[in-house]
Design an enzyme around this catalytic site. Structure first.
Site, mmCIF file in Angstrom:
data_model
loop_
_atom_site.group_PDB
_atom_site.id
_atom_site.type_symbol
_atom_site.label_atom_id
_atom_site.label_comp_id
_atom_site.label_asym_id
_atom_site.label_seq_id
_atom_site.Cartn_x
_atom_site.Cartn_y
_atom_site.Cartn_z
ATOM 1 N N GLY A 1 -3.781 131.683 65.167
ATOM 2 C CA GLY A 1 -2.849 130.428 65.226
ATOM 3 C C GLY A 1 -2.551 130.077 66.674
ATOM 4 O O GLY A 1 -1.901 129.186 66.785
ATOM 5 N N HIS B 1 -2.289 128.652 90.593
ATOM 6 C CA HIS B 1 -1.949 129.238 89.307
ATOM 7 C C HIS B 1 -0.641 130.130 89.164
ATOM 8 O O HIS B 1 -0.647 130.871 90.078
ATOM 9 C CB HIS B 1 -3.401 129.972 88.681
ATOM 10 C CG HIS B 1 -2.959 130.869 87.616
ATOM 11 N ND1 HIS B 1 -2.911 132.217 87.673
ATOM 12 C CD2 HIS B 1 -2.764 130.782 86.438
ATOM 13 C CE1 HIS B 1 -2.775 132.658 86.493
ATOM 14 N NE2 HIS B 1 -2.479 131.961 85.592
ATOM 15 N N SER C 1 3.092 129.412 81.885
ATOM 16 C CA SER C 1 1.899 129.565 82.593
ATOM 17 C C SER C 1 1.440 128.309 83.244
ATOM 18 O O SER C 1 1.955 127.030 82.605
ATOM 19 C CB SER C 1 0.632 130.105 81.858
ATOM 20 O OG SER C 1 0.356 129.081 80.934
ATOM 21 N N ARG D 1 -2.626 128.268 70.060
ATOM 22 C CA ARG D 1 -2.951 126.767 70.453
ATOM 23 C C ARG D 1 -4.079 126.614 71.311
ATOM 24 O O ARG D 1 -3.807 126.561 72.811
ATOM 25 C CB ARG D 1 -1.599 126.298 71.004
ATOM 26 C CG ARG D 1 -1.503 124.540 70.937
ATOM 27 C CD ARG D 1 0.019 124.162 71.261
ATOM 28 N NE ARG D 1 -0.126 122.577 71.084
ATOM 29 C CZ ARG D 1 -0.205 121.985 72.390
ATOM 30 N NH1 ARG D 1 -0.185 122.682 73.397
ATOM 31 N NH2 ARG D 1 -0.300 120.656 72.175
ATOM 32 N N ASN E 1 1.849 132.636 86.479
ATOM 33 C CA ASN E 1 1.980 132.851 85.043
ATOM 34 C C ASN E 1 2.919 134.187 85.161
ATOM 35 O O ASN E 1 2.891 134.998 85.727
ATOM 36 C CB ASN E 1 0.797 133.336 84.334
ATOM 37 C CG ASN E 1 0.890 134.022 82.889
ATOM 38 O OD1 ASN E 1 1.793 134.878 82.594
ATOM 39 N ND2 ASN E 1 0.505 133.285 81.826
ATOM 40 N N TYR E 2 4.063 133.768 84.086
ATOM 41 C CA TYR E 2 5.217 135.025 84.133
ATOM 42 C C TYR E 2 5.417 135.198 82.735
ATOM 43 O O TYR E 2 5.611 133.997 81.948
ATOM 44 C CB TYR E 2 6.581 134.767 84.989
ATOM 45 C CG TYR E 2 6.137 134.728 86.432
ATOM 46 C CD1 TYR E 2 5.865 135.971 86.980
ATOM 47 C CD2 TYR E 2 6.127 133.485 87.261
ATOM 48 C CE1 TYR E 2 5.521 135.868 88.459
ATOM 49 C CE2 TYR E 2 5.603 133.641 88.585
ATOM 50 C CZ TYR E 2 5.520 134.862 89.253
ATOM 51 O OH TYR E 2 5.064 134.933 90.341
ATOM 52 N N ARG E 3 5.519 136.315 82.239
ATOM 53 C CA ARG E 3 5.790 136.529 80.642
ATOM 54 C C ARG E 3 6.459 137.786 80.499
ATOM 55 O O ARG E 3 6.402 138.618 81.348
ATOM 56 C CB ARG E 3 4.250 136.646 80.372
ATOM 57 C CG ARG E 3 3.482 137.630 80.919
ATOM 58 C CD ARG E 3 1.869 137.475 80.569
ATOM 59 N NE ARG E 3 1.039 138.312 81.331
ATOM 60 C CZ ARG E 3 0.470 138.381 82.282
ATOM 61 N NH1 ARG E 3 0.674 137.422 83.058
ATOM 62 N NH2 ARG E 3 -0.116 139.548 82.706
#
Lengths: 426, 426
Positions: free
Chosen positions: A383, A228, A214, A385, A230-232
């Protein structure tokens, strides 16, 4: 406060060393078939590093030398932390030192892990070049991206490339993460845009795998747009099973100008439409509309920017084709955005224009904190980040009571487009 | 874009006129038994008004001269819009021109409506005095609060007093609203901190009444703390019934310093503890703890500030006593805060301190947009006035990647307190 400063310092200075590097570095080199050129930048990033050698705000996420706490799992090989003191670590790097993203025999997890690093590397390299070009024109020292590696205690690793107060960008982050671990019912719910029957049942124990890149770029110049991307890729695996119960791709890219330049919007959309059309002519119109709907700020009755594409839960047909689509989208970003920046980064602007940009940054913050699913997903991920999640926020933002641009002004022109999204390419 | 500018301009200039005023003005005068002194400030607020004469961003909320669209209801008399051209409006004002907040025969809605205006008036008057004192010391022109009246189409009115870029405050808002209207199931759920059985049933149609004053003050000087206050009263009435099915008080006040001065935290807590103890010695410890828990930012593992008190759903016993408690809390704010500001508003500071303050403002934004129930309540309230909701956000804020203060620094000292709330008075 000063936890693990040494570890962090090491991970950043390595960026500029010639010593054979970490797993990340090996992957990055492989990915672009070019070395991470040190730009003869021994002292270049010192000013910027002053922020980054201050260690992370969550002790759980600092780089650890001996990640014994990581549960061994089927995902670990795709998300192995950097470990310079371990010879087995080096062996893994050697194994990974081929670009396997196009090998259809390679598990999708590994292909996506390679791809997101390849994309990160390409973007960072091109933005660093832009910064160097700008610095040369201005006769100042360039400020390049600083790398920051981290380990997720619950499983996974990340590599953040961040630049603050450069000559072109006020703040820029290009973040890769490859994480895995137990998936709670809430997490599964947040992971998907739409509910799908049969993906999980309440009695089962699930693990998730997620690999993504991202990016948010906030330029200094109010004429230059924020971008912006984002590739997921996600997998959801039932404990004890090998084949995922669900695997899907998501992503997109969008542009957020403070001042509207039609040619910029057209450029951004044209490039991504061409990629989409190569794969399926229904993609662009569908994903362009989805983008306008997703990046909408209901309480302001306006979109965040001039859009781009957005898709989620992409899982139909052959996943090799989906991967190829996502890969080409990601790798085309440089062509979408860098030409825009070349004509805008140093355009003249007034204090009033800067103030308007700051107000628009405020809107950006509102969208990201109130509505963005990625942020919400991050905030409920055990958890997660926090520094990576909040990295999308601009360096500076502004809120004025009852501010509204004067009728007929450039500022009002932007708002009109945000209130009624336009078709930029047909 | 330039909607209803004339109307807004009028509502602001009236602030400085000597013409017999609106219902608001009459109530305000009555409430403090003192006139709204014009401070001989004919042109004083011109620079500031430049923002405010730009009309509201939502056309639904602009002041309307003939509010015929308002449904007549049992609540209307407590939330009557300003209407200069209507003689019946003047009659209502005359009737309201007594301070009835302490008359136990008067309906609680009316007492609270009077009280919130009285509190607003007291706070604004004292902060204007502070600004005038500061301007005199600096040899510059004071910038006083500007008033902005609005009508809620769905029912209700508000009076916002806002000051931007003054000499003491970067942004300050003291907002009163008295609203009513149909209450959806979602709204009822959001209105209360805790669910309560039997308050509403799905078959019923409910109306809500809410009167409140909320305030956020963001000073320029990083040595000076941000302050927040909110006192409110709700009623939920089943359609066709007279007696509310539920009626409760909520509120509190809290302090958010960028730099910790123990004497400031003690001052703020001491005053409010004394008020609490007069009513019930269990109040302060209970509400102080509630405040620390409420203003907690889970993803940062820290509280927003050094606390104060917070309470909600207060409905036990005699409501006259609860009202008295809330009233005394609200009216004591000036004693909690103004002495602190007198010693901090002009204290020396560095650019680094200003930067730290901006980062803390970023945290303030994170809390308000991600967690604050007031904001969430506002965002789901049909026809809520977005400019009032967002008024709590600072004028400017900042986010840096991986920023952490140096060990042993003043900045780190603050974080320690935010991570482990302290008892300031016993």
């Amino acid at each position: 406060m000063k936890r693990l400063a040494v570890t962090h310092l090491r991970s950043q200075t390595r960026r500029f060393s010639t010593k054979p590097g970490s797993e990340w570095e090996t992957w990055a080199k492989t990915a672009t078939q070019a070395s991470w050129s040190p730009y003869a930048a021994g002292g270049v990033a010192v000013a910027l590093a002053a922020y980054l050698i201050l260690p992370g705000s969550s002790k759980d996420h600092a780089v650890k030398h001996t990640p014994k706490s990581l549960a061994e799992s089927q995902f670990d090989k795709f998300a192995k932390p950097f470990n310079p003191s371990s010879s087995s670590g080096l062996a893994t790097e050697a194994k990974a030192a081929t670009d396997n993203s196009n090998d259809i025999e390679t598990p999708m997890r590994e292909r996506m892990s390679t791809f997101v690093r390849k994309m990160q590397n390409k973007i960072v390299e091109n933005l660093d070049k832009l910064e160097m070009q700008a610095a040369q024109e201005l006769g100042v020292t360039p400020k390049l991206f600083v790398r920051d590696e981290w380990v997720r205690k619950e499983g996974g690793v990340g590599l953040s490339c961040v630049l603050q107060e450069g000559n072109v960008f006020e703040k820029a982050g290009v973040l890769v993460s490859v994480v895995h671990g137990p998936a709670s019912a809430n997490l599964i719910k947040q992971m998907r845009a739409r509910k799908k029957e049969g993906v999980s049942d309440e009695s089962g124990v699930y693990h998730m795998f997620a690999a993504g890149c991202s990016m948010v770029l906030h330029p200094h110049n109010p004429n230059a747009p924020t971008a912006h991307l984002n590739y997921r890729y996600f997998e959801l695996v039932k404990e004890g099973e090998e084949k995922p119960v669900a695997a899907w791709f998501g992503g997109g890219c969008d542009l957020t100008p403070s001042y509207l330049f039609e040619e910029d919007a057209v450029q951004f959309h044209r490039v991504i439409k061409d990629v989409c059309d190569k794969h399926d002519t229904e993609y662009y119109p569908k994903f362009k509309k989805w983008c306008d709907e997703y990046f909408y700020i209901p309480h302001r009755h306006e979109t965040r920017g001039v859009g781009g594409i957005f898709f989620d839960d992409l899982e139909h047909g052959d996943h090799n084709n989906l991967f190829k689509f996502v890969e080409e989208c990601g790798l085309s970003f440089v062509d979408q955005y860098v030409p825009i920046m070349q004509r805008r980064w140093n355009a003249p602007f007034s204090a009033e224009m800067k103030r308007w940009q700051q107000l628009r940054r405020g809107r950006y913050v509102e969208f990201n904190l109130v509505y963005d699913r990625g942020t919400k997903f991050g905030l409920v991920t055990p958890g997660a980040r926090i520094e990576s999640i909040m990295c999308s926020l601009p360096l500076t933002a502004r809120w004025e009571y009852m501010h509204e641009p004067a009728e007929g002004s450039k500022e009002a022109e932007l708002i009109k487009v945000l209130q009624k999204p336009r078709e930029w390419v047909v």
